[in-house]
Design a protein around this motif. Structure first.
Motif, PDB file in Angstrom:
ATOM      1  N   CYS A 248      54.604  66.702   3.021  1.00  0.00           N
ATOM      2  CA  CYS A 248      55.413  65.752   2.269  1.00  0.00           C
ATOM      3  C   CYS A 248      56.696  66.432   1.804  1.00  0.00           C
ATOM      4  O   CYS A 248      56.822  67.653   1.863  1.00  0.00           O
ATOM      5  N   LYS A 249      57.646  65.628   1.340  1.00  0.00           N
ATOM      6  CA  LYS A 249      58.928  66.175   0.894  1.00  0.00           C
ATOM      7  C   LYS A 249      58.803  66.848  -0.471  1.00  0.00           C
ATOM      8  O   LYS A 249      59.598  67.720  -0.814  1.00  0.00           O
ATOM      9  N   GLU A 250      57.821  66.430  -1.265  1.00  0.00           N
ATOM     10  CA  GLU A 250      57.677  66.960  -2.614  1.00  0.00           C
ATOM     11  C   GLU A 250      56.891  68.269  -2.581  1.00  0.00           C
ATOM     12  O   GLU A 250      55.803  68.398  -3.147  1.00  0.00           O
ATOM     13  N   GLY A 251      57.425  69.250  -1.890  1.00  0.00           N
ATOM     14  CA  GLY A 251      56.728  70.516  -1.799  1.00  0.00           C
ATOM     15  C   GLY A 251      57.588  71.614  -1.244  1.00  0.00           C
ATOM     16  O   GLY A 251      58.661  71.367  -0.679  1.00  0.00           O
ATOM     17  N   LEU A 252      57.108  72.834  -1.399  1.00  0.00           N
ATOM     18  CA  LEU A 252      57.841  74.018  -0.948  1.00  0.00           C
ATOM     19  C   LEU A 252      56.829  75.100  -0.616  1.00  0.00           C
ATOM     20  O   LEU A 252      55.827  75.275  -1.337  1.00  0.00           O
ATOM     21  N   ILE A 253      57.072  75.819   0.470  1.00  0.00           N
ATOM     22  CA  ILE A 253      56.152  76.884   0.882  1.00  0.00           C
ATOM     23  C   ILE A 253      56.824  78.243   0.703  1.00  0.00           C
ATOM     24  O   ILE A 253      57.931  78.477   1.184  1.00  0.00           O
ATOM     25  N   ILE A 254      56.122  79.152   0.025  1.00  0.00           N
ATOM     26  CA  ILE A 254      56.552  80.550  -0.119  1.00  0.00           C
ATOM     27  C   ILE A 254      55.796  81.362   0.923  1.00  0.00           C
ATOM     28  O   ILE A 254      54.566  81.261   1.022  1.00  0.00           O
ATOM     29  N   GLU A 255      56.519  82.153   1.685  1.00  0.00           N
ATOM     30  CA  GLU A 255      55.889  82.958   2.732  1.00  0.00           C
ATOM     31  C   GLU A 255      56.215  84.432   2.520  1.00  0.00           C
ATOM     32  O   GLU A 255      57.187  84.954   3.068  1.00  0.00           O
ATOM     33  N   PRO A 256      55.427  85.113   1.697  1.00  0.00           N
ATOM     34  CA  PRO A 256      55.655  86.542   1.468  1.00  0.00           C
ATOM     35  C   PRO A 256      55.582  87.318   2.781  1.00  0.00           C
ATOM     36  O   PRO A 256      54.569  87.273   3.488  1.00  0.00           O
ATOM     37  N   ASN A 257      56.645  87.996   3.114  1.00  0.00           N
ATOM     38  CA  ASN A 257      56.705  88.761   4.363  1.00  0.00           C
ATOM     39  C   ASN A 257      56.146  90.162   4.114  1.00  0.00           C
ATOM     40  O   ASN A 257      56.860  91.162   4.159  1.00  0.00           O
ATOM     41  N   THR A 258      54.858  90.208   3.834  1.00  0.00           N
ATOM     42  CA  THR A 258      54.248  91.487   3.486  1.00  0.00           C
ATOM     43  C   THR A 258      53.825  92.256   4.731  1.00  0.00           C
ATOM     44  O   THR A 258      53.414  91.670   5.739  1.00  0.00           O
ATOM     45  N   ASP A 274      55.260  92.110  -2.926  1.00  0.00           N
ATOM     46  CA  ASP A 274      55.871  91.267  -1.894  1.00  0.00           C
ATOM     47  C   ASP A 274      55.764  89.792  -2.262  1.00  0.00           C
ATOM     48  O   ASP A 274      56.692  89.003  -2.026  1.00  0.00           O
ATOM     49  N   GLY A 275      54.634  89.396  -2.840  1.00  0.00           N
ATOM     50  CA  GLY A 275      54.473  88.005  -3.268  1.00  0.00           C
ATOM     51  C   GLY A 275      55.413  87.652  -4.403  1.00  0.00           C
ATOM     52  O   GLY A 275      56.004  86.556  -4.422  1.00  0.00           O
ATOM     53  N   TYR A 276      55.576  88.567  -5.342  1.00  0.00           N
ATOM     54  CA  TYR A 276      56.482  88.321  -6.465  1.00  0.00           C
ATOM     55  C   TYR A 276      57.920  88.206  -5.977  1.00  0.00           C
ATOM     56  O   TYR A 276      58.651  87.286  -6.367  1.00  0.00           O
ATOM     57  N   SER A 277      58.328  89.139  -5.110  1.00  0.00           N
ATOM     58  CA  SER A 277      59.707  89.143  -4.610  1.00  0.00           C
ATOM     59  C   SER A 277      60.006  87.875  -3.815  1.00  0.00           C
ATOM     60  O   SER A 277      61.087  87.274  -3.952  1.00  0.00           O
ATOM     61  N   ALA A 278      59.065  87.456  -2.962  1.00  0.00           N
ATOM     62  CA  ALA A 278      59.278  86.253  -2.151  1.00  0.00           C
ATOM     63  C   ALA A 278      59.425  85.017  -3.029  1.00  0.00           C
ATOM     64  O   ALA A 278      60.223  84.116  -2.734  1.00  0.00           O
ATOM     65  N   THR A 279      58.661  84.964  -4.106  1.00  0.00           N
ATOM     66  CA  THR A 279      58.759  83.815  -5.013  1.00  0.00           C
ATOM     67  C   THR A 279      60.094  83.815  -5.754  1.00  0.00           C
ATOM     68  O   THR A 279      60.733  82.759  -5.910  1.00  0.00           O
ATOM     69  N   MET A 280      60.520  84.977  -6.192  1.00  0.00           N
ATOM     70  CA  MET A 280      61.790  85.056  -6.923  1.00  0.00           C
ATOM     71  C   MET A 280      62.971  84.680  -6.039  1.00  0.00           C
ATOM     72  O   MET A 280      63.979  84.154  -6.525  1.00  0.00           O
ATOM     73  N   LEU A 281      62.853  84.937  -4.734  1.00  0.00           N
ATOM     74  CA  LEU A 281      63.928  84.537  -3.819  1.00  0.00           C
ATOM     75  C   LEU A 281      64.064  83.012  -3.753  1.00  0.00           C
ATOM     76  O   LEU A 281      65.147  82.491  -3.450  1.00  0.00           O
ATOM     77  N   GLN A 282      62.947  82.301  -4.009  1.00  0.00           N
ATOM     78  CA  GLN A 282      62.976  80.837  -3.937  1.00  0.00           C
ATOM     79  C   GLN A 282      62.876  80.171  -5.309  1.00  0.00           C
ATOM     80  O   GLN A 282      62.697  78.953  -5.394  1.00  0.00           O
ATOM     81  N   ILE A 283      62.978  80.977  -6.372  1.00  0.00           N
ATOM     82  CA  ILE A 283      62.731  80.411  -7.694  1.00  0.00           C
ATOM     83  C   ILE A 283      63.754  79.347  -8.064  1.00  0.00           C
ATOM     84  O   ILE A 283      63.430  78.352  -8.747  1.00  0.00           O
ATOM     85  N   ASP A 284      65.022  79.495  -7.615  1.00  0.00           N
ATOM     86  CA  ASP A 284      66.032  78.473  -7.930  1.00  0.00           C
ATOM     87  C   ASP A 284      65.666  77.132  -7.303  1.00  0.00           C
ATOM     88  O   ASP A 284      65.831  76.071  -7.928  1.00  0.00           O
ATOM     89  N   SER A 285      65.159  77.181  -6.061  1.00  0.00           N
ATOM     90  CA  SER A 285      64.740  75.940  -5.404  1.00  0.00           C
ATOM     91  C   SER A 285      63.554  75.318  -6.121  1.00  0.00           C
ATOM     92  O   SER A 285      63.469  74.084  -6.274  1.00  0.00           O
ATOM     93  N   ILE A 286      62.637  76.158  -6.576  1.00  0.00           N
ATOM     94  CA  ILE A 286      61.464  75.643  -7.293  1.00  0.00           C
ATOM     95  C   ILE A 286      61.894  75.008  -8.611  1.00  0.00           C
ATOM     96  O   ILE A 286      61.465  73.895  -8.969  1.00  0.00           O
ATOM     97  N   LEU A 287      62.763  75.709  -9.340  1.00  0.00           N
ATOM     98  CA  LEU A 287      63.219  75.183 -10.623  1.00  0.00           C
ATOM     99  C   LEU A 287      64.000  73.885 -10.457  1.00  0.00           C
ATOM    100  O   LEU A 287      63.988  73.009 -11.339  1.00  0.00           O
ATOM    101  N   ALA A 288      64.692  73.758  -9.312  1.00  0.00           N
ATOM    102  CA  ALA A 288      65.454  72.525  -9.058  1.00  0.00           C
ATOM    103  C   ALA A 288      64.531  71.334  -8.836  1.00  0.00           C
ATOM    104  O   ALA A 288      64.876  70.195  -9.164  1.00  0.00           O
TER     105      ALA A 288
END
Length: 746
Positions: A248-258, A274-288
């Motif tokens: 669905c459109k109401e979602g986002l996938i984080i893919e830690p490149n570990t 690696d999981g923390y860093s991958a999430t922080m890279l997308q945190i602006d999109s999540i917050l939006a």
């Protein structure tokens, strides 16, 4: 479910060690005040998600997966502090073994797992059992609603768990084939959830309908496999491709490149980062997309309130059964007898549980908690019995003529008491032996063992210094032993036992008292028939049965011996008289071997002390007397030599072991000892013998080793320095364990 605001669901993929990147994802979400209203996971994601749903904060989950307990759990090992000496096998030369089912030699005897699940299953109970029991096994009533998936083996379908025992559901979801054994829940056999649904977004969506979905995925579908890749083909046959896209459109996938692999549990910290860093890279999109925020104090208070409502871990009853529904009293009574009024807390339960399951009668046990009317807990154990028979193989292959094979067969079963029958044999030119042992174990918080045994031993010491490639010259000394007895054993702690032994023995020694003999000469012969009583205390935490590099061995033995000697002279004897004498003596033995440094040090130091005080009287001649005396065996190879200078009525021997481990399972060892005989016999030129002056035969002895500790046994190159031997420098190569059955008295 949160009311009046946007709800967020989190889905966590499988992935083994790489799946621990999910911890970093949750940590980053909380650091940015993102609400988490629902959580769903598979395999490693099921573990991390269940911990979060049970009220563990991301920091607490991180601390656990970085702990020694987690490391031991995923490797199928047990905490060294919990290993119960009482149930450990008697030391022998076994290198590997396999178990055999009583009703099927092959079909039910092949192992289903690489690791022992005992510690893992208890850890799952310890982490999730209270939460599961406290919410009446309803996953919607956890700190946040939770789901996980597992794969039903027989129906080949993905099953979603929304209720039941949380520890069992998580255990089923993370049961990777051939790594962990499958478990049966309500009659259904389950394997890893990732086989059929490794990223259960569909479950999250259908079960909870969140306003927004955050996925954390560290997996992907298999690439095409080669027709020669056995494991790849097997994995491909077992798994179904997973849809790793957002539905669905109401979602986002984080893919830690570990870079952390499925079984790289030594790199857990890297996966989390690696999981923390991958999430922080997308945190602006999540917050939006996620406009709702959670106040950290509000989340903390909610978590504390949930934990405060959990039932205390207080076990007042233990019930056990097998797949056939009948009670198994041995394991129950070993933890908490049926009519006991005692209540076990977390520490006492763990101690008794791991002690009970150290018994050799079970392959694995699935534990659960059930709430009683008084709010205490029943520990319900579903017991899978071990295969009735176990076969052991081992021995030693050496460049010296001491090659020896070992074969053992064990039958074990438990009902009201535990029963075990062991039959084993050593076979070789230098050493041969047979042993039969029957043991009864009476369970309880302090178990008791009673055993009866019969042993045959034979040592054949050669006149030559033969290697594996040389002919062996005639024997100059043959020792034969027969003894039978009873042994009583009781634990005095996790790592210590007291044993009491009484035995009857028949000793026969054939020997020459001169180096100059021919095949036509007859040897002297001494028999010694009698009985002995021994009381021993043993404390042992050594990490290996031979060539240890960590832990401590402390042993004290007191032995009383009495018997009758009968000596017949041979053609090379200086005497022509037959001698008959009675003997009795008391022997006190003390040994301490300890490694003061941590076991993971590259450089390690061991300290070793051994002492014997013996009131033994003299036999008919010098050689017969020496044969009855204890020898020093601080170096393993000393058991394969007969060196009179290293035998003494009373002695002290102390030394140090320097161990350098440049690579995993490789040790460079230097062992050096000082031998101080307090009272020692010396042979006079005329054939008579007397006592030497105290400390007159003192000596230094040493060994240098390069050892590779292979999965089945040690491979070593050794240089022994034995200055009292005819050839002081001895070089040998060997593979296996240089261990023998216990001697009758000496």
């Amino acid at each position: 479910m949160a009311q009046g605001r946007q709800t967020v669901g989190v889905v966590l993929s499988g992935g083994g060690a790489s799946g621990l990147a999910h911890v970093g994802v949750l940590k980053a979400l909380e650091d940015n005040h993102i609400p988490i209203d629902f959580i769903v996971g598979t395999s490693a994601g099921a573990l991390v998600g269940a911990m979060y749903a049970s009220g563990y904060s991301p920091q607490e989950i991180e601390a656990y997966v970085l702990s020694e307990s987690f490391e031991l759990m995923v490797k199928g090992q047990e905490d060294a502090e919990q290993q119960f000496l009482f149930y450990q096998d008697a030391t022998n030369a076994s290198m590997f073994n396999f178990s055999v089912a009583q009703d099927s030699i092959l079909q039910k005897s092949l192992p289903l797992a690489l690791i022992d699940p005992t510690y893992l299953d208890f850890e799952m109970l310890k982490i999730f059992g209270r939460a599961s029991a406290s919410v009446q096994e309803d996953f919607n009533q956890l700190f946040i609603p939770y789901r996980c998936v597992a794969s039903a083996v027989e129906s080949k379908s993905s099953i979603t768990f929304s209720e039941g025992n949380l520890n069992q559901a998580v255990r089923a979801s993370m049961t990777f084939p051939l790594y962990l054994n499958p478990i049966r829940i309500n009659g259904v056999l389950y394997f890893d959830g990732g086989l059929y649904n490794n990223f259960p977004i569909d479950v999250l969506y259908s079960e909870f309908q969140p306003d927004f979905i955050i996925g954390s995925n560290v997996s992907k579908n298999l690439s095409p496999v080669s027709d020669r890749d056995f494991l790849g083909l097997l994995t491909s046959m077992m798994t179904t491709p997973t849809n790793y896209t957002m539905p669905c459109k109401e979602g986002l996938i984080i893919e830690p490149n570990t870079v952390v692999g499925t079984f790289d549990f030594d790199d857990v910290q890297q996966a989390i980062q690696d999981g923390y860093s991958a999430t922080m890279l997308q945190i602006d999109s999540i917050l939006a997309h996620v406009y709702s925020r959670v106040d950290p104090n509000e989340r903390l208070i909610k978590r504390q309130n949930f934990k405060a409502k959990l039932l205390p871990l207080a076990v007042s009853e233990v019930r056990s059964n097998s797949g056939r529904k009948f009670d198994l009293p041995f394991v129950r009574n070993a933890i908490l007898p049926k009519y006991s009024k005692q209540i076990l807390d977390s520490l006492s339960l763990e101690k008794r549980y791991l002690r009970a399951l150290a018994a050799p009668y079970y392959s694995f046990v699935s534990p659960n908690f059930v709430v009683r009317n008084d709010s205490t807990l029943t520990l319900l154990l579903k017991v899978n019995k071990a295969n009735a028979f176990r076969v052991d193989f081992g021995g030693i292959i050496s460049s010296r003529a001491i090659n020896t094979g070992f074969l053992g067969l064990t039958y074990r079963r438990a009902g009201l008491v535990g029963q075990r029958i062991d039959a084993s044999s050593y076979f070789g030119k230098f050493y041969g032996s047979g042993k039969i042992n029957y043991e009864l174990v009476f369970p309880g918080s302090i178990p008791v063992s009673l055993s009866a045994y019969f042993v045959l031993n034979r040592w054949d010491y050669f006149k030559s210094f033969a290697t594996f490639f040389e002919d062996v010259k005639p024997s100059f000394l043959i020792q034969e032993e027969r003894y039978t007895g009873l042994q009583f054993k009781v634990p005095t702690g996790t790592h210590s036992i007291i044993t009491a032994n009484t035995r009857v023995f028949w000793l026969d020694d054939s020997y020459y008292q001169t180096e100059y003999f021919t095949k036509e000469d007859t040897a002297d012969y001494t028999s010694f028939i009698g009985e002995s009583i021994r009381l021993a205390y043993t404390s042992n935490t050594l990490n290996r049965k031979q060539y240890a590099s960590s832990g401590t061995l402390l042993e004290f033995k007191a032995t009383y011996v009495r018997g009758k000697e009968l000596t017949f002279p041979g053609t090379t004897s200086t005497s022509t008289d037959t001698v008959s004498k009675k003997h009795q003596w008391l022997s006190l033995q003390f040994e301490l071997l300890t490694f003061p440094f941590q076991k993971k040090q590259v450089v390690n130091l061991g300290l070793h002390l051994k002492s014997v005080l013996n009131s033994q009287s003299l036999f008919a001649n010098y050689t017969a007397s020496m044969l009855a005396l204890p020898g020093i065996n601080v170096l393993p190879d000393l058991d394969t030599y007969f060196i009179a200078a290293y035998r003494s009525t009373q002695y002290v021997c102390g030394g140090a072991q320097l161990i350098v481990s440049p690579l995993k399972n490789i040790d460079l060892r230097l062992d050096a000892y000082a031998f101080l005989p307090i009272i020692q016999l010396v042979l006079n030129p005329d054939g008579s013998f007397t006592y030497a002056k105290p400390l007159d035969g003192r000596s230094i002895l040493a060994a240098a080793n390069i050892i590779y500790h292979s999965p089945v046994g040690p491979i070593r190159a050794t240089i022994n320095y034995l200055p009292k031997y005819v050839q002081p420098i001895q070089l040998q190569l060997s593979f296996g364990y240089l261990l023998f059955n216990e001697r009758a008295i000496r």
